[in-house]
Design an enzyme around this catalytic site. Structure first.
Site, mmCIF file in Angstrom:
data_model
loop_
_atom_site.group_PDB
_atom_site.id
_atom_site.type_symbol
_atom_site.label_atom_id
_atom_site.label_comp_id
_atom_site.label_asym_id
_atom_site.label_seq_id
_atom_site.Cartn_x
_atom_site.Cartn_y
_atom_site.Cartn_z
ATOM 1 N N ARG A 98 62.013 11.494 -70.998
ATOM 2 C CA ARG A 98 63.028 10.975 -71.903
ATOM 3 C C ARG A 98 64.394 11.527 -71.528
ATOM 4 O O ARG A 98 64.538 12.718 -71.262
ATOM 5 C CB ARG A 98 62.699 11.386 -73.348
ATOM 6 C CG ARG A 98 63.779 11.019 -74.343
ATOM 7 C CD ARG A 98 63.388 11.375 -75.757
ATOM 8 N NE ARG A 98 63.311 12.799 -76.013
ATOM 9 C CZ ARG A 98 64.359 13.601 -76.193
ATOM 10 N NH1 ARG A 98 65.587 13.118 -76.115
ATOM 11 N NH2 ARG A 98 64.184 14.878 -76.427
ATOM 12 N N ARG B 57 65.953 15.608 -67.200
ATOM 13 C CA ARG B 57 65.414 16.896 -67.631
ATOM 14 C C ARG B 57 64.227 17.356 -66.787
ATOM 15 O O ARG B 57 64.102 18.539 -66.480
ATOM 16 C CB ARG B 57 64.996 16.810 -69.095
ATOM 17 C CG ARG B 57 66.205 16.805 -70.006
ATOM 18 C CD ARG B 57 65.809 16.688 -71.454
ATOM 19 N NE ARG B 57 67.004 16.775 -72.289
ATOM 20 C CZ ARG B 57 66.987 16.609 -73.602
ATOM 21 N NH1 ARG B 57 65.866 16.330 -74.244
ATOM 22 N NH2 ARG B 57 68.118 16.713 -74.288
ATOM 23 N N LEU C 1 65.975 26.262 -78.680
ATOM 24 C CA LEU C 1 66.699 25.315 -77.834
ATOM 25 C C LEU C 1 68.194 25.606 -77.749
ATOM 26 O O LEU C 1 68.840 25.926 -78.730
ATOM 27 C CB LEU C 1 66.503 23.908 -78.425
ATOM 28 C CG LEU C 1 67.288 22.762 -77.796
ATOM 29 C CD1 LEU C 1 66.738 22.449 -76.414
ATOM 30 C CD2 LEU C 1 67.211 21.524 -78.678
ATOM 31 N N HIS D 79 59.356 20.941 -75.166
ATOM 32 C CA HIS D 79 60.377 20.444 -76.088
ATOM 33 C C HIS D 79 60.014 19.142 -76.792
ATOM 34 O O HIS D 79 60.311 18.957 -77.973
ATOM 35 C CB HIS D 79 61.672 20.246 -75.294
ATOM 36 C CG HIS D 79 62.818 19.697 -76.086
ATOM 37 N ND1 HIS D 79 63.291 20.319 -77.223
ATOM 38 C CD2 HIS D 79 63.590 18.603 -75.907
ATOM 39 C CE1 HIS D 79 64.307 19.606 -77.707
ATOM 40 N NE2 HIS D 79 64.506 18.557 -76.947
ATOM 41 N N HIS E 232 62.187 21.239 -71.656
ATOM 42 C CA HIS E 232 63.661 21.203 -71.680
ATOM 43 C C HIS E 232 64.199 22.310 -70.788
ATOM 44 O O HIS E 232 63.679 23.425 -70.811
ATOM 45 C CB HIS E 232 64.137 21.406 -73.125
ATOM 46 C CG HIS E 232 65.581 21.080 -73.335
ATOM 47 N ND1 HIS E 232 66.587 21.892 -72.872
ATOM 48 C CD2 HIS E 232 66.188 20.033 -73.954
ATOM 49 C CE1 HIS E 232 67.757 21.352 -73.201
ATOM 50 N NE2 HIS E 232 67.544 20.222 -73.861
#
Lengths: 314, 557
Positions: free
Chosen positions: B372, B273, B239, B337, B229
């Site tokens: 993703r 990402r 995060l 992540h 991430h």
């Protein structure tokens, strides 16, 4: 630097060994108490049991008492409680039975959550798309949905300490979330249930839950708001509601509180058993010279009355 | 004796959504979870959940294309289509259940923009979307009176004649080991972030679900696809949501420059990402970092906006690093992540092991492929959580019987006892840290054959010393020490599978960027890697990606 933690230990398989154990670990300015406890568990003593998971104040696992006050240890930096390296005492969360070391039995906590009918109960036809509601109403609820159910408020609730039947700040905050949800169709039933014994009127407004909540949920404020809502929808037949009204009435009239009147009004003038039950308190008050035979009056009651009129006019 | 038609392992969003569906279908279903459902790591999802809402002119094809492009064309397009088509209904259903999504001026659900997408189609609750959804799904489970084994640790599957017949699990409160028989089992155990160090993931994300399925014979697919991430805190790896950039935050290098204009001129900070993380890493590697970090700058958004829309981010910034986002930029860097790879399933959650289903992060359908998109993971959990329950319930109806074999429990007990009896030697935590740091070093934002080989060798070495891992805690009650040692056993399997996948894929695609093979190779690698357990090692096979309407083209942001 070095930091000493004094950690409460309890092992149900060896209850005689219960007591505090000290560990000294290396910490920095940003080390949290959870980091320090993890160092203990992972590098020094694997027998220490505790719950922890996210390390980021969102999962609610790690509420425990730090120097006597409930805190989420993952978001409490060591230097915020021990700026000069003082020993930090860690106890399990209060008001719940200890299972082992810093792990407490949360079953009563979850049971109370279940007791407030913790799910949305819409009424009427279900729309094809979403329910329409204003963003303000939803943003307002985010303040409560922020609750991570860590149990810090329950740990330090002074009512639960003496009355384990009290629903408690966390479950009541959760109840507020449904009472104020514009999509819920059972506001009155919900308030009716919360108006019963062990509900909103059992809070003593000690502020502990507000103080220790790591997510600014303000449980006590929610409880007070539900008292108002309960009275607004017509639940006036509780000592709490009568107390509130008598308080306001006498202050409005005399500019000061009339304690005698308050006691009688709260119980209900015809509620002889309750009044008799209060008699010993009254007698003790007389003996200590604290029973006003005549209501106190403010020197300027009209000023107070104008305050009332202004607020009521708004 | 414990037995159920359907047993769901894990009580995050995928597990609870499956449980709600199974309960609605009237089957005897139960959930087993090592933490209380509310503590599951789904609660850490911050930014939102994607859905194309056709009633407001956002057709499902747009979301599908963005997802497929985001995946670097490794996603199976039939699965993506299904997810995009079901998304709208899933959101409305969540709203009807009680999720307090933010609204627009008309009182309808409001949206924000997320990475890799030009359309604002991310529905959200401040910066606590996962937590808000998890609470509501748990409420529904309470309403439907779902049977939940809370704080039970699943340490093995009951496998008989190649099919899954339930689990063996320890009641963490008593230390007792039990068999819980089931006709069908749904694995919903989430990610395996703790295989890496640092990681944004919670301490519970140890990935034993992946390890359990792998040992039972199910292949793990595309395990090399590890998401870093772009915005995590140095050190702890905590995060900071993509919602910050979705709402307009900048990424700045040491020159105070919005460097993303060089790498993704069209999407800037909201590229995929993998693209953003690589860009940050390049800036840092080329000397334009700030003490090894990049700055995330929200100052221009203003205090009120930050506190209302991104309150949780502000809380994290203030509490963990003492930075007020309204006053100062915050140092961030790419951090491990999410794992796009997982137990290979079909679109109904079925794995290659009869009776074993999987959904959510632990599964690989595959809808995320090589990368993703932000806010697609929550969508994945509810869509495929639901579908897996329907399929598992159907399977359970046709399954003839429950297992009756007791011998497996004895060998599981012996496994626990061996750990308890071993004299003090290596600590699980030390091995885990070593593993995690080696994995980030070897299977990082950038990787090459040397780094992959180094990680592979390290994991092999650590697997060799696992037999020396001992526990301090010999007690029965809440023995987390013992749990960690067993979790580590599975984590080493997951690490090994990740290395095997990374070694096998001889190209760069999505999050798998090899500096020694920097190009995507559609001719040879429009394929999934399938890692099977094979004796002490593994065997890698491949499988063609399902392409329907979207022909792979160059991926530019």
């Amino acid at each position: 630097m070095e930091q000493t933690l004094r950690v409460k230990r309890y092992d149900p398989e060896n209850p005689g060994s219960a007591g505090y154990q000290e560990y000294t670990v290396e910490v920095t300015d940003t080390t949290t108490i959870l980091d320090a406890l993890l160092t203990v568990r992972e590098e020094m003593d694997g027998t220490l049991s505790m719950r922890c998971s996210c390390r980021a104040s969102i999962c609610g696992s790690c509420a425990m008492r730090v120097n006597g006050q409930a805190k989420l240890v993952c978001k409490t930096r060591v230097n915020s409680v021990a700026p000069d390296g003082e020993t930090i005492t860690i106890d399990p969360a209060g008001n719940m039975p200890v299972i082992k070391d810093l792990v407490v039995e949360f079953k009563p906590f979850w049971d109370k959550m279940r007791a407030i009918t913790p799910y949305l109960q819409p009424e009427g036809e279900v729309p094809e798309a979403e329910y329409l509601a204003s963003d303000d109403e939803m943003v307002h609820l985010v303040g409560v949905v922020n609750c991570i159910q860590c149990g810090a408020c329950v740990s330090d609730c002074t009512v639960l300490e003496v009355d384990s039947s009290f629903l408690g700040p966390a479950a009541l905050a959760k109840a507020y979330r449904f009472v104020k949800d514009p999509r819920d169709g059972h506001q009155k039933d919900r308030l009716g249930a919360l108006n019963e014994s062990s509900g909103v009127w059992d809070c003593t407004r000690c502020m502990q839950c507000v103080e220790v909540c790591p997510k600014d949920v303000n449980p006590m404020g929610r409880i007070m708001a539900m008292r108002d809502l309960a009275m607004e929808v017509g639940y006036n037949n509780t000592s709490g509601s009568r107390h509130t009204e008598s308080f306001a009435r006498t202050v409005k009239k005399n500019g000061r509180l009339d304690e005698t009147r308050l006691a009688v009004d709260s119980m209900g003038i015809f509620n002889i058993p309750a009044l008799l039950a209060e008699a010993p308190v009254g007698l003790r008050a007389i003996r200590k010279g604290k029973f006003p035979w005549k209501a106190h009056k403010s020197s300027e009651p009209n000023k107070v009355k104008r305050v009332f009129e202004k607020i009521e006019g708004e | 004796m414990y037995q159920h038609d359907v047993l769901i392992i894990g009580a995050g969003l995928a597990g609870l959504r499956a449980a709600v569906e199974a309960a609605r279908m009237g089957v005897d279903a139960a959930v087993i979870t090592k933490v209380h459902p509310i503590r599951s790591h789904s609660n850490a999802a911050q930014g939102g959940i994607n859905a194309p809402m056709t009633d407001r002119g956002d057709e499902w094809e747009g979301h599908a294309l963005d997802t497929i492009k985001g995946s670097d064309y490794l996603a199976d397009q039939d699965a993506v289509e299904l997810m995009s088509r079901e998304a709208g209904d899933a959101i409305i259903e969540l709203e009807h259940m009680g999720v307090i999504f933010s609204r627009n001026e008309d009182g309808q659900l409001g949206t924000r923009r997320f990475g890799g997408q030009k359309v604002a189609r991310t529905f959200y609750v401040g910066a606590i979307t996962g937590s808000a959804m998890l609470q509501v799904l748990y409420e529904q489970a309470v309403k439907l009176d779902v049977n939940i084994y809370e704080e039970w640790f699943v340490s093995n599957l009951i496998i008989e004649d190649g099919a899954c017949h339930g689990v063996m699990a320890m009641n963490i409160h008593t230390g007792e080991l039990h068999m819980i028989r089931a006709k069908a089992v749904i694995m919903a155990t989430g990610g395996a972030g703790r295989v890496f160090e640092p990681s944004t993931n919670a301490l519970i994300c140890t990935g034993e679900g992946l390890g359990l399925a792998y040992r039972a014979g199910a292949p793990l697919m595309d395990m090399e696809m590890i998401q870093y991430h772009p915005t995590t805190l140095a050190g702890s790896g905590i995060l900071l949501s993509e919602a910050a950039r979705g709402e307009g935050a900048y990424l700045l290098n040491s020159d105070g420059e919005r460097f993303m204009k060089t790498y993704a001129p069209d999407y800037l900070e909201l590229a995929s990402r993998d693209v953003v993380s690589r860009s940050e890493q390049t800036e840092i590697d080329e000397g334009r970092g700030i003490d090894g970090n990049i700055h995330l700058d929200l100052r221009h958004l203003g205090r009120t906006f930050i506190e209302e829309r991104l309150g949780y981010l502000q809380e994290v910034a203030v509490e963990f690093v003492g930075i007020d986002l309204a006053d100062d930029p915050i140092p961030i860097r790419p951090g491990m992540h999410y794992i796009m790879g997982g137990i290979k399933t079909d679109v109904d959650g079925a794995t290659e092991v009869p009776g074993l289903y999987a959904a959510g992060e632990t599964a690989n359908v595959s809808v995320h492929g090589g990368n993703r998109l932000g806010a697609n993971s929550l969508l994945d959990t509810v869509v495929f959580g639901r579908r897996s329950a329907v399929a598992a319930a159907e399977y359970a109806k046709s399954a003839e019987r429950f297992s009756s074999d007791e011998s497996m429990l004895q060998s599981e007990q012996a496994r626990y006892q061996a750990l308890l009896d071993r004299p003090a030697d290596l600590r699980a935590s030390a091995v885990r840290r070593d593993m995690g740091e080696s994995m980030v070093a070897g299977i990082g934002v950038y990787r090459d054959q040397n780094s992959i080989d180094a990680a592979t060798a390290k994991i092999k070495e650590l697997r060799g010393v696992y037999s020396r891992v001992a526990v301090d805690n010999k007690g029965k009650v809440f023995n987390t020490d013992l749990m960690s040692a067993i979790e580590l056993d599975y984590m080493l399997d997951v690490a090994q599978a990740v290395c095997a996948g990374a070694d096998a894929r001889k190209e760069s695609r999505g999050a798998h960027f090899r500096t020694d093979m920097p190009d995507r190779d559609d001719e040879n690698w429009l394929k999934h890697t399938l890692v099977y357990k094979d004796g002490d090692g593994s065997r890698v096979e491949t499988n063609d990606v399902t392409i329907t309407d979207w022909t792979p083209i160059e991926r530019v942001y």
